[in-house]
Motif scaffolding. Structure first.
Motif, PDB file in Angstrom:
ATOM      1  N   ASN A 265       1.119  -1.174  -0.172  1.00 31.22           N
ATOM      2  CA  ASN A 265       0.100  -0.029   0.113  1.00 31.22           C
ATOM      3  C   ASN A 265       1.025   1.149  -0.150  1.00 31.22           C
ATOM      4  O   ASN A 265       0.383   2.369  -0.413  1.00 31.22           O
ATOM      5  CB  ASN A 265      -1.084  -0.250   1.187  1.00 31.22           C
ATOM      6  N   THR A 266       2.216   1.163   0.493  1.00 30.76           N
ATOM      7  CA  THR A 266       3.081   2.335   0.415  1.00 30.76           C
ATOM      8  C   THR A 266       3.286   2.599  -1.050  1.00 30.76           C
ATOM      9  O   THR A 266       3.293   3.837  -1.508  1.00 30.76           O
ATOM     10  CB  THR A 266       4.230   2.056   1.166  1.00 30.76           C
ATOM     11  N   VAL A 267       3.313   1.710  -1.981  1.00 30.04           N
ATOM     12  CA  VAL A 267       3.540   1.849  -3.274  1.00 30.04           C
ATOM     13  C   VAL A 267       2.364   2.614  -3.920  1.00 30.04           C
ATOM     14  O   VAL A 267       2.368   3.589  -4.853  1.00 30.04           O
ATOM     15  CB  VAL A 267       4.160   0.851  -4.215  1.00 30.04           C
ATOM     16  N   ASP A 268       1.113   2.089  -3.472  1.00 31.77           N
ATOM     17  CA  ASP A 268      -0.398   2.727  -4.011  1.00 31.77           C
ATOM     18  C   ASP A 268      -0.306   4.160  -3.565  1.00 31.77           C
ATOM     19  O   ASP A 268      -0.868   4.708  -4.620  1.00 31.77           O
ATOM     20  CB  ASP A 268      -1.305   1.814  -3.277  1.00 31.77           C
ATOM     21  N   ILE A 269       0.038   4.559  -2.479  1.00 33.89           N
ATOM     22  CA  ILE A 269       0.266   5.920  -2.009  1.00 33.89           C
ATOM     23  C   ILE A 269       1.104   6.702  -2.892  1.00 33.89           C
ATOM     24  O   ILE A 269       0.976   7.827  -3.428  1.00 33.89           O
ATOM     25  CB  ILE A 269       0.550   6.185  -0.628  1.00 33.89           C
ATOM     26  N   ALA A 270       2.367   6.340  -3.141  1.00 37.40           N
ATOM     27  CA  ALA A 270       3.210   6.787  -4.055  1.00 37.40           C
ATOM     28  C   ALA A 270       2.651   7.058  -5.513  1.00 37.40           C
ATOM     29  O   ALA A 270       2.868   8.203  -6.087  1.00 37.40           O
ATOM     30  CB  ALA A 270       4.494   5.977  -4.201  1.00 37.40           C
ATOM     31  N   ASP A 271       1.811   6.177  -6.168  1.00 37.82           N
ATOM     32  CA  ASP A 271       1.162   6.194  -7.269  1.00 37.82           C
ATOM     33  C   ASP A 271       0.113   7.248  -7.337  1.00 37.82           C
ATOM     34  O   ASP A 271      -0.057   8.103  -8.256  1.00 37.82           O
ATOM     35  CB  ASP A 271       0.384   4.896  -7.720  1.00 37.82           C
ATOM     36  N   LYS A 272      -0.512   7.435  -5.888  1.00 35.65           N
ATOM     37  CA  LYS A 272      -1.359   8.791  -5.841  1.00 35.65           C
ATOM     38  C   LYS A 272      -0.695  10.109  -5.849  1.00 35.65           C
ATOM     39  O   LYS A 272      -1.205  11.049  -6.578  1.00 35.65           O
ATOM     40  CB  LYS A 272      -2.079   8.763  -4.472  1.00 35.65           C
ATOM     41  N   CYS A 273       0.677  10.075  -5.421  1.00 38.50           N
ATOM     42  CA  CYS A 273       1.163  11.242  -5.248  1.00 38.50           C
ATOM     43  C   CYS A 273       2.004  11.767  -6.568  1.00 38.50           C
ATOM     44  O   CYS A 273       3.154  11.357  -6.789  1.00 38.50           O
ATOM     45  CB  CYS A 273       2.096  11.314  -4.026  1.00 38.50           C
ATOM     46  N   SER A 274       1.374  12.374  -7.596  1.00 43.03           N
ATOM     47  CA  SER A 274       1.989  12.373  -8.848  1.00 43.03           C
ATOM     48  C   SER A 274       2.497  13.726  -8.880  1.00 43.03           C
ATOM     49  O   SER A 274       2.752  14.379 -10.375  1.00 43.03           O
ATOM     50  CB  SER A 274       0.808  12.080  -9.925  1.00 43.03           C
ATOM     51  N   PHE A 275       2.502  14.750  -7.799  1.00 41.30           N
ATOM     52  CA  PHE A 275       2.743  16.067  -8.190  1.00 41.30           C
ATOM     53  C   PHE A 275       4.216  16.528  -8.742  1.00 41.30           C
ATOM     54  O   PHE A 275       5.294  15.716  -8.140  1.00 41.30           O
ATOM     55  CB  PHE A 275       2.711  16.783  -6.928  1.00 41.30           C
ATOM     56  N   GLU A 276       4.498  17.084  -9.707  1.00 35.54           N
ATOM     57  CA  GLU A 276       5.735  17.279 -10.281  1.00 35.54           C
ATOM     58  C   GLU A 276       6.228  19.010  -9.523  1.00 35.54           C
ATOM     59  O   GLU A 276       5.472  19.830 -10.342  1.00 35.54           O
ATOM     60  CB  GLU A 276       5.817  17.311 -11.679  1.00 35.54           C
ATOM     61  N   LEU A 277       7.187  19.306  -9.010  1.00 35.70           N
ATOM     62  CA  LEU A 277       7.622  20.486  -8.552  1.00 35.70           C
ATOM     63  C   LEU A 277       8.239  21.227  -9.615  1.00 35.70           C
ATOM     64  O   LEU A 277       9.158  20.689 -10.264  1.00 35.70           O
ATOM     65  CB  LEU A 277       8.548  20.242  -7.185  1.00 35.70           C
TER      66      LEU A 277
END
Length: 360
Positions: A265-277
């Motif tokens: 599930n940690t990778v699932d959260i990473a997939d949610k976080c798609s923001f590019e600075l």
């Protein structure tokens, strides 16, 4: 590619607490082939640009977050030092802007020993954010330990109401008895409320042997003598960047199926976080201007410049006009009109107050 990533990491920007240098942290995560890595420093976003560029260079997805200090009452109330920890991760542009706003408010309005936010401002600025139950110092875990399961349930439900599907139960195991107590309750609630579980390590240094150096930092932060047996210290040397297999071993006392899924599930959260600075892009401030200039900062700067030039040169020579056109042209081309408008606002106000303003 690894099926686990660390979402709870403190770098050197967790001042006098985190002993994980960003370059070493990122390099170690890359060695372990982790797909993503989060930065969650205590109460600030100071390390975000360095972390973002380092992670990108190493081929790791950077997840931008912060472990805020949260108070249960009004954050402007300075009658108590009680505060909890709250991890927030940015999913997108909205989430990142809310992280920035929460951080600013914590310093400007909530600062009392530490920069703090409260539940009301968190609810107002929850868009685009992922939240977890956090570590043992989190609001929910502390409520379980200090006030009992039923009292903590209402706190848990409050966060669930705010974040919905972006609220996760976070379990940790650093061989601390209180963690076992909290994990047992949280895992029951995960099933009851159908909330996904993630496993994290409360990373404060990169390698296990770095624990001694981090202990010295704690002494500096608290002003305590290193040999004082009663000083604040971490319970053991387990707060390092563990491998996926080490994380599996840390979860050996819970249902294997739940443990494996908590890692995935940690990778699932990473997939949610798609923001590019937006690194490398000039971001100049926007200066509010009168309506008649139709939001054109270059036009308003030209208006002010010519208005004040006529005060100095009643019969404005062509040489001055040419010079003004040349310099304003460069400012417009570089996109600096907002900057110059803000600076002139400062200097004009200073002169009206009788404060000397020098060139430069």
């Amino acid at each position: 590619m690894n099926d686990f990533c660390h979402l709870h990491c403190h770098t050197q920007y967790s001042l006098l607490d985190g002993a994980a240098r960003i370059n070493r942290l990122v390099d170690r995560a890359a060695e372990m082939e982790m797909p993503a890595l989060a930065i969650t420093d205590h109460g600030n976003l100071f390390g975000v640009p360095e972390f973002y560029t380092s992670a990108k260079k190493a081929g790791i997805r950077p997840i931008i977050g912060c472990e805020f200090y949260l108070v249960p009452e009004d954050m402007e109330d300075r009658s108590s030092r009680l505060r909890y920890h709250q991890v927030l991760l940015a999913k997108d542009e909205e989430g990142y802007q809310n992280l920035i706003k929460l951080s600013s408010l914590s310093y400007l309005d909530g600062y009392y020993y530490k920069p703090r936010i409260d539940m009301d401002v968190l609810a107002e600025r929850s868009g685009g954010l992922v939240a977890t139950t956090c570590c043992l110092q989190g609001h929910v875990p502390q409520s379980i330990l200090k006030h009992g399961e039923e009292a903590a349930r209402s706190v848990f439900e409050a966060y669930l109401d705010i974040f919905g599907d972006d609220f996760y139960i976070e379990i940790q195991n650093h061989d601390i008895p209180d963690q076992h107590t909290v994990n047992e309750v949280l895992l029951r609630w995960a099933k009851e409320y159908e909330v996904d579980v993630i496993a994290t390590n409360d990373v404060h240094y990169v390698e296990q042997e770095d624990a001694a150096a981090q202990d010295v930092l704690l002494c500096l932060q608290t002003g305590a003598d290193f040999d004082d047996p009663n000083r604040m210290r971490f319970e053991n040397d387990q707060f390092y960047l563990k491998s996926s297999s080490e994380m599996q071993q840390a979860l050996k006392n819970i249902d294997p199926t739940i443990g494996r899924q908590a890692l995935v599930n940690t990778v699932d959260i990473a997939d949610k976080c798609s923001f590019e600075l937006p690194m490398g892009r000039l971001l100049m401030p926007h200066y509010p201007i009168p309506d008649e200039f139709d939001d054109d900062m270059d036009a308003y700067l030209r208006h002010l410049t010519l208005e004040r030039a006529r005060e100095r040169y009643p019969e404005m020579p062509q040489e001055v006009v040419d010079r003004i056109d040349h310099e304003l042209g460069i400012i417009s081309e570089m996109g600096y009109a907002g900057y110059f408008l803000i600076v002139q606002d400062f200097t004009t106000a200073a002169r009206k107050l009788g404060v000397s303003v020098g060139p430069g």
